[in-house]
Design an enzyme around this catalytic site. Structure first.
Site, PDB file in Angstrom:
ATOM      1  N   ARG A  40       0.916  -1.008  -0.116  1.00  9.69           N
ATOM      2  CA  ARG A  40       0.246  -0.021   0.139  1.00  9.69           C
ATOM      3  C   ARG A  40       0.849   1.171  -0.206  1.00  9.69           C
ATOM      4  O   ARG A  40       1.936   1.175   0.580  1.00  9.69           O
ATOM      5  CB  ARG A  40      -0.762   0.093   1.280  1.00  9.69           C
ATOM      6  CG  ARG A  40      -1.799  -1.105   1.365  1.00  9.69           C
ATOM      7  CD  ARG A  40      -2.922  -1.197   2.618  1.00  9.69           C
ATOM      8  NE  ARG A  40      -3.789  -2.205   2.708  1.00  9.69           N
ATOM      9  CZ  ARG A  40      -3.248  -3.465   3.101  1.00  9.69           C
ATOM     10  NH1 ARG A  40      -2.179  -3.433   3.540  1.00  9.69           N
ATOM     11  NH2 ARG A  40      -4.250  -4.514   3.072  1.00  9.69           N
ATOM     12  N   LYS A  64      -1.812  -0.631   8.111  1.00  9.66           N
ATOM     13  CA  LYS A  64      -3.352  -0.882   7.914  1.00  9.66           C
ATOM     14  C   LYS A  64      -3.458  -2.293   8.948  1.00  9.66           C
ATOM     15  O   LYS A  64      -4.676  -2.092   9.559  1.00  9.66           O
ATOM     16  CB  LYS A  64      -3.731  -0.927   6.551  1.00  9.66           C
ATOM     17  CG  LYS A  64      -5.295  -1.200   6.499  1.00  9.66           C
ATOM     18  CD  LYS A  64      -5.784  -1.391   5.088  1.00  9.66           C
ATOM     19  CE  LYS A  64      -7.366  -1.682   5.266  1.00  9.66           C
ATOM     20  NZ  LYS A  64      -7.840  -1.827   3.771  1.00  9.66           N
ATOM     21  N   HIS A 128      -3.391   3.262  -5.746  1.00  9.93           N
ATOM     22  CA  HIS A 128      -3.695   1.793  -5.317  1.00  9.93           C
ATOM     23  C   HIS A 128      -3.489   1.178  -6.685  1.00  9.93           C
ATOM     24  O   HIS A 128      -3.216  -0.063  -6.675  1.00  9.93           O
ATOM     25  CB  HIS A 128      -5.166   1.779  -4.974  1.00  9.93           C
ATOM     26  CG  HIS A 128      -5.313   0.878  -3.659  1.00  9.93           C
ATOM     27  ND1 HIS A 128      -4.553   0.913  -2.590  1.00  9.93           N
ATOM     28  CD2 HIS A 128      -5.887  -0.153  -3.542  1.00  9.93           C
ATOM     29  CE1 HIS A 128      -4.739  -0.087  -1.455  1.00  9.93           C
ATOM     30  NE2 HIS A 128      -5.589  -0.681  -2.212  1.00  9.93           N
ATOM     31  N   ARG A 131      -0.548  -1.000  -6.544  1.00  4.67           N
ATOM     32  CA  ARG A 131      -0.729  -2.418  -5.808  1.00  4.67           C
ATOM     33  C   ARG A 131      -1.687  -3.405  -6.631  1.00  4.67           C
ATOM     34  O   ARG A 131      -1.186  -4.681  -6.817  1.00  4.67           O
ATOM     35  CB  ARG A 131      -1.588  -2.385  -4.493  1.00  4.67           C
ATOM     36  CG  ARG A 131      -1.641  -3.414  -3.722  1.00  4.67           C
ATOM     37  CD  ARG A 131      -2.047  -2.953  -2.253  1.00  4.67           C
ATOM     38  NE  ARG A 131      -2.628  -4.205  -1.327  1.00  4.67           N
ATOM     39  CZ  ARG A 131      -2.118  -4.596  -0.648  1.00  4.67           C
ATOM     40  NH1 ARG A 131      -0.860  -4.664  -0.479  1.00  4.67           N
ATOM     41  NH2 ARG A 131      -2.946  -5.393   0.143  1.00  4.67           N
ATOM     42  N   HIS A 154      -5.868 -10.936   2.189  1.00  4.99           N
ATOM     43  CA  HIS A 154      -7.295 -10.861   1.806  1.00  4.99           C
ATOM     44  C   HIS A 154      -7.805 -12.057   2.527  1.00  4.99           C
ATOM     45  O   HIS A 154      -7.118 -13.082   3.036  1.00  4.99           O
ATOM     46  CB  HIS A 154      -7.407 -10.700   0.420  1.00  4.99           C
ATOM     47  CG  HIS A 154      -7.190  -9.486  -0.344  1.00  4.99           C
ATOM     48  ND1 HIS A 154      -7.301  -9.538  -1.571  1.00  4.99           N
ATOM     49  CD2 HIS A 154      -6.905  -8.327   0.201  1.00  4.99           C
ATOM     50  CE1 HIS A 154      -7.040  -8.194  -1.999  1.00  4.99           C
ATOM     51  NE2 HIS A 154      -6.968  -7.297  -1.110  1.00  4.99           N
ATOM     52  N   TYR A 163     -10.383  -7.880  -6.550  1.00  8.65           N
ATOM     53  CA  TYR A 163      -9.471  -6.545  -6.161  1.00  8.65           C
ATOM     54  C   TYR A 163      -8.568  -6.178  -7.257  1.00  8.65           C
ATOM     55  O   TYR A 163      -8.436  -5.040  -7.660  1.00  8.65           O
ATOM     56  CB  TYR A 163      -8.748  -6.980  -4.980  1.00  8.65           C
ATOM     57  CG  TYR A 163      -7.428  -5.809  -4.395  1.00  8.65           C
ATOM     58  CD1 TYR A 163      -8.058  -4.645  -3.921  1.00  8.65           C
ATOM     59  CD2 TYR A 163      -6.482  -5.909  -4.893  1.00  8.65           C
ATOM     60  CE1 TYR A 163      -7.152  -3.630  -3.437  1.00  8.65           C
ATOM     61  CE2 TYR A 163      -5.377  -5.130  -4.437  1.00  8.65           C
ATOM     62  CZ  TYR A 163      -5.979  -4.017  -3.916  1.00  8.65           C
ATOM     63  OH  TYR A 163      -4.699  -2.989  -3.486  1.00  8.65           O
TER      64      TYR A 163
END
Length: 180
Positions: A40, A64, A128, A131, A154, A163
């Site tokens: 990230r 995160k 993003h 990533r 995830h 994603y």
């Protein structure tokens, strides 16, 4: 908030790299690093030179999730070593031109990517995107959604596929020849 997409076309990745080179090695390296490690942006911007100098792996605690990650970085080590040459170990890896040894902000990283993307006509891009681009191409190479799920922390393979845009690709392909 707009959804960003991975850059699926490797030729577009190269064009974006070339455009970023025009604004300097920091901007180019930010993108190359981002698409090759899959972190990230908050974790990338917190890195210091000592975190990567003379190392084959990067170890960090994700901001995160609080989880410790160990990531192999030797694939971009030559470019990275050239980039950090002459920098001090306590320097931020992606240092702002403003202030005394401060990293660029998330907003500045977004502006850097967006400006270059606008020039070459890429839409739906943000920080993003790096990533997601890593994830998309990792999956295309390995077809190992379980490993990618683990890399991204995830909760389910379906989350990972959505994603990185694979579900969208499948739906688009299914609709290509559909007509009633």
């Amino acid at each position: 908030m707009n959804t960003v997409q991975p850059i699926r076309d490797k030729k577009l990745i190269e064009r974006l790299k070339n455009e970023l080179k025009k604004s300097g090695s920091r901007d180019y390296m930010l993108f190359c690093f981002g698409i090759n490690v899959g972190l990230r942006i908050s974790d990338i911007l917190s890195l210091k030179v000592s975190d990567v100098r003379d190392r084959s792996h990067l170890t960090l605690t994700e901001q995160k999730t609080g989880k410790v990650r160990r990531i192999k970085i030797n694939g971009i080590s030559d470019d990275l070593n050239d980039y950090i040459q002459g920098m001090n170990d306590d320097d931020y890896l992606f240092r702002s031109q403003k202030g005394d040894n401060m990293p660029i902000s998330r907003v500045q990283a977004y502006r850097i990517l967006n400006k270059a993307a606008d020039v070459i006509g890429i839409e739906e891009i943000g920080t993003h995107t790096m990533r997601k681009t890593f994830g998309y191409h990792f999956y295309q190479k390995t077809k190992d959604v379980a490993l990618l799920q683990e890399l991204f922390n995830h909760s389910a393979p379906s989350v990972t596929l959505r994603y990185i845009g694979i579900n969208q690709d499948i739906m688009d392909t299914a609709m290509d020849d559909f007509k009633l």
